[in-house]
Write an enzyme that holds these catalytic residues in place. Structure first.
Site, short mmCIF file in Angstrom:
data_model
loop_
_atom_site.label_atom_id
_atom_site.label_comp_id
_atom_site.label_asym_id
_atom_site.label_seq_id
_atom_site.Cartn_x
_atom_site.Cartn_y
_atom_site.Cartn_z
N LYS A 178 8.53 -4.96 5.14
CA LYS A 178 9.52 -4.33 4.16
C LYS A 178 10.72 -3.90 5.34
CE LYS A 178 6.53 -2.48 0.87
NZ LYS A 178 5.80 -1.21 0.25
N HIS A 188 -4.42 8.15 7.40
CA HIS A 188 -4.99 8.15 6.30
C HIS A 188 -5.65 9.53 5.69
CE1 HIS A 188 -7.87 7.11 9.32
NE2 HIS A 188 -7.08 6.00 9.55
#
Length: 103
Positions: free
Chosen positions: A54, A91
């Site tokens: 990206k 996470h």
């Protein structure tokens, strides 16, 4: 010019994909496989690769194993062979997120 890429991954989705050996070999390098002990680590590395593409602006490019996520002696992740870059992986619960900055 700075370029930023961010990606978030649902860990259970990656965990299910890890049941297929073809997925593992298609997405992760041997070094990454040896590093990961849990699905959340695989998900974080997968998110990092997505975030890198990206930032570059190309979308996912194959082979995805051309981008390798390694960790320094302190455990900080970095993109192997990608100069002028920084990577952060996190996470929590069922999600992993990664941010890549290129300059």
């Amino acid at each position: 010019m700075y370029k930023i890429g961010v990606d978030i991954v649902h860990i259970p989705r990656v965990e299910k994909s890890l049941e297929r050996e073809t997925f593992i070999k298609k997405v992760f390098t041997q070094n990454e496989i040896e590093y990961c002990e849990r699905a959340e680590s695989f998900a974080g590395i997968f998110a990092a690769k997505e975030a890198y593409f990206k930032a570059v602006g190309t979308g996912m490019q194959f082979p995805i194993t051309d981008v390798e996520v390694l960790h320094d002696e302190n455990g900080k992740p970095y993109l192997n062979s990608v100069e002028n870059s920084d990577l952060s992986i996190s996470h929590d619960g069922e999600y992993a997120i990664a941010t890549v900055i290129l300059w």
